[in-house]
Structures are given as structure tokens and as C-alpha cells.
Design a protein around this motif. Sequence first.
Motif, PDB file in Angstrom:
ATOM      1  N   ILE A 142       0.825  -1.204   0.000  1.00  0.00           N
ATOM      2  CA  ILE A 142       0.000   0.000   0.000  1.00  0.00           C
ATOM      3  C   ILE A 142       0.865   1.262   0.000  1.00  0.00           C
ATOM      4  O   ILE A 142       0.409   2.335  -0.412  1.00  0.00           O
ATOM      5  CB  ILE A 142      -0.976   0.012   1.201  1.00  0.00           C
ATOM      6  N   SER A 143       2.123   1.153   0.422  1.00  0.00           N
ATOM      7  CA  SER A 143       3.028   2.303   0.408  1.00  0.00           C
ATOM      8  C   SER A 143       4.104   2.187  -0.663  1.00  0.00           C
ATOM      9  O   SER A 143       5.003   3.026  -0.732  1.00  0.00           O
ATOM     10  CB  SER A 143       3.695   2.464   1.781  1.00  0.00           C
ATOM     11  N   ALA A 144       4.011   1.166  -1.524  1.00  0.00           N
ATOM     12  CA  ALA A 144       5.072   0.887  -2.502  1.00  0.00           C
ATOM     13  C   ALA A 144       4.859   1.686  -3.792  1.00  0.00           C
ATOM     14  O   ALA A 144       4.753   1.113  -4.884  1.00  0.00           O
ATOM     15  CB  ALA A 144       5.133  -0.602  -2.790  1.00  0.00           C
ATOM     16  N   VAL A 145       4.822   2.997  -3.665  1.00  0.00           N
ATOM     17  CA  VAL A 145       4.564   3.842  -4.833  1.00  0.00           C
ATOM     18  C   VAL A 145       5.658   3.645  -5.882  1.00  0.00           C
ATOM     19  O   VAL A 145       5.376   3.424  -7.077  1.00  0.00           O
ATOM     20  CB  VAL A 145       4.467   5.319  -4.407  1.00  0.00           C
ATOM     21  N   GLU A 146       6.915   3.721  -5.464  1.00  0.00           N
ATOM     22  CA  GLU A 146       8.020   3.602  -6.408  1.00  0.00           C
ATOM     23  C   GLU A 146       8.181   2.170  -6.916  1.00  0.00           C
ATOM     24  O   GLU A 146       8.493   1.945  -8.093  1.00  0.00           O
ATOM     25  CB  GLU A 146       9.319   4.078  -5.755  1.00  0.00           C
TER      26      GLU A 146
END
Length: 577
Positions: A142-146
Motif C-alpha cells: 500500500i506504500s510501494a509507490v516507487e
Amino acid sequence: MTPKKILRRPSPDTTPDWGQNLPPLLRRLYAARGVTSDDQLTYTLKHLASPMDLRGVDRAVALLAEAITSQQRVLVLGDFDADGATSTAVAMLGLGMLGLNDIDFRVPSRFSDGYGLTPGIIHRLRDEGALPDLLVTVDNGISAVEGVRAARELGIRVVVTDHHLAGETLPEADAIVNPNQPGCPFLSKNAAGVGVMFYVLTALRKHLREQGLLPEPQPNLGNLLDLVALGTVADVVPLDHNNRIFVEQGLRRIRQGEARPGILALLEVAGRDHSEISSTDLGFVVGPRLNAAGRLDDMSVGIACLLADSRDEAQRLARELDTFNRERRTIEKDMKTQAQDLLASMSLDIEGLPWGLALFDTDWHQGVIGILAARIREQTHRPTIAFAPDDNGEDIKGSARSIPGLHIRDVLAVVDARHPGMMKKFGGHAMAAGMTLSRGDLDAFSDAFDRAVRDTLRAEDLEAAITTDGPLSPDELHLETATLLKRAGPWGQHFPEPLFDGNFRVVSQRIVGENHLKLVLQPEEGGAIIDGIAFNTGPEVPDYTKTGARVVYKPDANTFRGRTNLQLLVDYLEPLG
């Protein structure tokens, strides 16, 4: 033992009109935990919330169904804790049961990769010629944008399944299934990562059945519930009704000997009878052995144990995990001693300590700092962050543990807003979080963290307290009560195992095993003589035989030389008077 206030859990004044077939003690305990109807104590699978209420599940199902029908290459990207390991195992087994053949998993290294899906993992897959068609994250993403961006730039479709709190920016995945993402109406926000993945599988099975694509014989996803129960308990998520269903159904499978060979083997190496286990055993016996692999070595060993089909292979891997756990205990003990020396060197009494503690030592181990932070928090009743050196030699990684009333991730967000860029990354839950910063910023971060904690808490919040369900009468202090309470769960976070307190005459006491206090007790108002044991008190304890003691305890069945008797597991005691 650190002095604590003993609080009693509020309970309705009148006996509830539901549960008339329950013993009065259970009616009282359930009512104190907010149970208001028999339905909340019904743990059949039909009472589970619907997977179709999860936002994004339709798109995830469509992608997974296409992967099955086209026999695409699928990679499951897990996490290095027990929830991540069980989530990975559930994904691997469940997708295989539903017809996917080309499936593999990867777990980031706690030490070289850090948490979750990162661009580095994608680039390594590219260099190895191992890029999948579809990547499924479990218990992360959920926080793995990159990381998601890097995957999609290489033509990989990404399904994120997670349960962690979402940040301001969501990754541009092809599908996101997370009950805590904005706009998701799913009622059980407390689902663990393994529960989310199980829900995705149930929705996928429904879709395949409707399309006439379900393999024959039709797979029973209920066979995975032992793994769901383990991950749910080990991740210490709140046991709302939905999660209690998962845990109870999984426990039933384990008690019947129908669990994965790896779970049965982990219980065996710990000396536990699988037919008698409770949720507590999942949290304090199986979970730590599984977690030890991710803390000290490679969680792939733990996942391999959960996936093992043969008893011999499962036992071999379980013994390896048990060895890791013993090493972890030794490292933790040494680190705790160092932390206590560090606290003592600050020349402050407990009232003079910072409200938010940030501790660091160059010799501390990244894999154990979370446990260390929890131990120091218990000792000081302050939110605590333990830092260890990162592998690059310039940064430090921290693991935070909070106290009731302080949402640790929110406090870190305050620090980040006041000091942008000080933390290179951070994330977590209400009670636990992690972060990375430059070693040179530690002092400034420590001050900023302490200020943010002081802005959130009151002085009385720093007083250690223990909450009980009040006393048991002498007539209730018997072996049958211990058996009743063990089977009355599942107990866990936000549905706590019953804990009682009372005044006792201490007939005798002695130290056993160098560190544990063995007691012989009698209720102050009279009654039978009862054994008690308080673990890890240290050798220096007051002489309670002269004063008597107020004891906080759990009734337990203790078997010794073939005989089973009542024993009180003592959580806390203090002299009377």
C-alpha cells in the motif's frame, strides 16, 4: 516487577439476558468485552463478512482469473514476519488449488531490501530474467509507490493486497485490495494481511465457479484456515468478530490434526500437544519461531516450512526455525541488558526519563530491535524506539512500540510534518512502526519524537496499569475454570484473555530456574491451597510470606508426572499493606 496500578474492567451491573446457557462467569467476561448477543459468539464461516465488500476485489479477481486461464507467470511478493509468511503460503497454496501452475514467491531481505516492494527488487528480477506477468503483494504494497511504478514500467501488472494504513499517495497498481484504503466499505478494518489474501481467494473461487472454470474436485479453501488463524494472531491485530471466526476455525483444524505439516511440526518442537492448543499458543509459541527466520536469516525458510507437504521435511525445517528462535532469545537478552545499562547511564529515575524514548547502539541487531523496544516499553511504560545500524553504515533503522492512548504512526507523521525529510521513510500501525534516518540526525529526532509524544499524552498516561476482570471466588478457583476459559476464546488483541486479581496468603515461595518465583497460595478469605508461578521475576523478590500479596493471575492447567492440577500463572504481584 515494575509497580503498576491494578484497574478492573467495567462490566454491566445486571446479568445479560442473552447467553442463558453459558456459565455465569462467561456471561460476565463476555459482557465486559462488549458482547451483546449470541451471534457475536457464533464462529461459523457463514457469519464472515462478504469479500465482495472489499474495494478493488473485482478487478483483482479479474486479473487473477486471466492469469489462471492464460497460465501466466505469477510472483507473490511477501513480507518477513509471520503475517507475511502465512499470507505468502495462503497465496501460493490457494492459487495453486484454483488452477494456477506457474507461481513462485519472493520475500524481501530485512537487511538488504527493507520492507515491501521496492524498485531494487524489480530490477533484480529483471537482471535474473525472472520478471513475472503478474505480481501479487501480500501484507505489503500500500506504500510501494516507487516499487509499483518500477514494475509497471517493465510491463508487469500488479495486484496489491495489504492491510496497513494508506499514506497520502496510493501506488498506481492495477488493483488494490485493502480494507484500510480510502473509500473501502468493508466492515472488518482489523483484518490481517493473511485474512485479506484469503478473502481475495474466496472471491476468485466464486468467480471461477460462476464461469464454469473451477477445477474438479472443487477445492476447499477452508483447508487454509489454520494458516489464516496463525497469521491473524501472530500479527496482533484486534480480534473483532470476523477475526475471531478466522482464529476459531483455524484452531479447530489444528486441534483435529488437519493443519499444515509445518504448523504441527512447529508445535511439536515446542513441546505442545496440537489437540490442546489455544490462540495463545499461536501467538507465543508458533509465531515467534516463524518470525525468528525473518529476524535473523531469511523468511523463505519459514515459508518453506508452511508449504512443506511431508512430515519429515516440515520437521527438519521446524527444527531449523527453533534454532533461529533460540539464537534470537540470546541476542535479545544481551541487547536488553545493553539497553538497561543505557537507561541507567542517563542518571534519571523513571519520572525523569523522556516521554518518548529513542535508543541506539552500534552493536544492536536489526532483526531484534522490535522485540527490544517492546521489552523497554514494558519496563518504562513509555513509547520506545530502538535503533540499529543499517547495512550501508550511514543510516539507522528504528522499530517503535507504543503504549495505550498513543497512535505511534500518527506521532511519526507529526514529526515528519515538523521536520520534513528527517525520516527517510516511515510507516506502521497504532502500536508499532518503523523508520529509517541518518545516524547524524538521531539526537534531533530524539528531541522531536519526545516533543510530539508530550503533545499527545498526559502525565497520567505514563503510569503503568494492568486491567483485570476482578476476583474469582474460592469456589471458582478450580481446574474446571481453567479448562472452561481456555476453550471459551479465541482470546487476543482487543478481546483479551481473562485476567483476575485477588488477595492471597503466601504459604511459601522459592526461586526456581534462577529467575522464576514459585509460590504456594491460599485465598485471603479461605479456600484450597493453590500453586502459582511468576516467570522472569529475577532472583531478588520481596518476602511475600510475611505480607501476603495482591496477585494478578490467569488460571491454568499444569500437568506434572501424569497429574493435572490448577496453577495460577502470575502476571503481577505486590505486597499487601
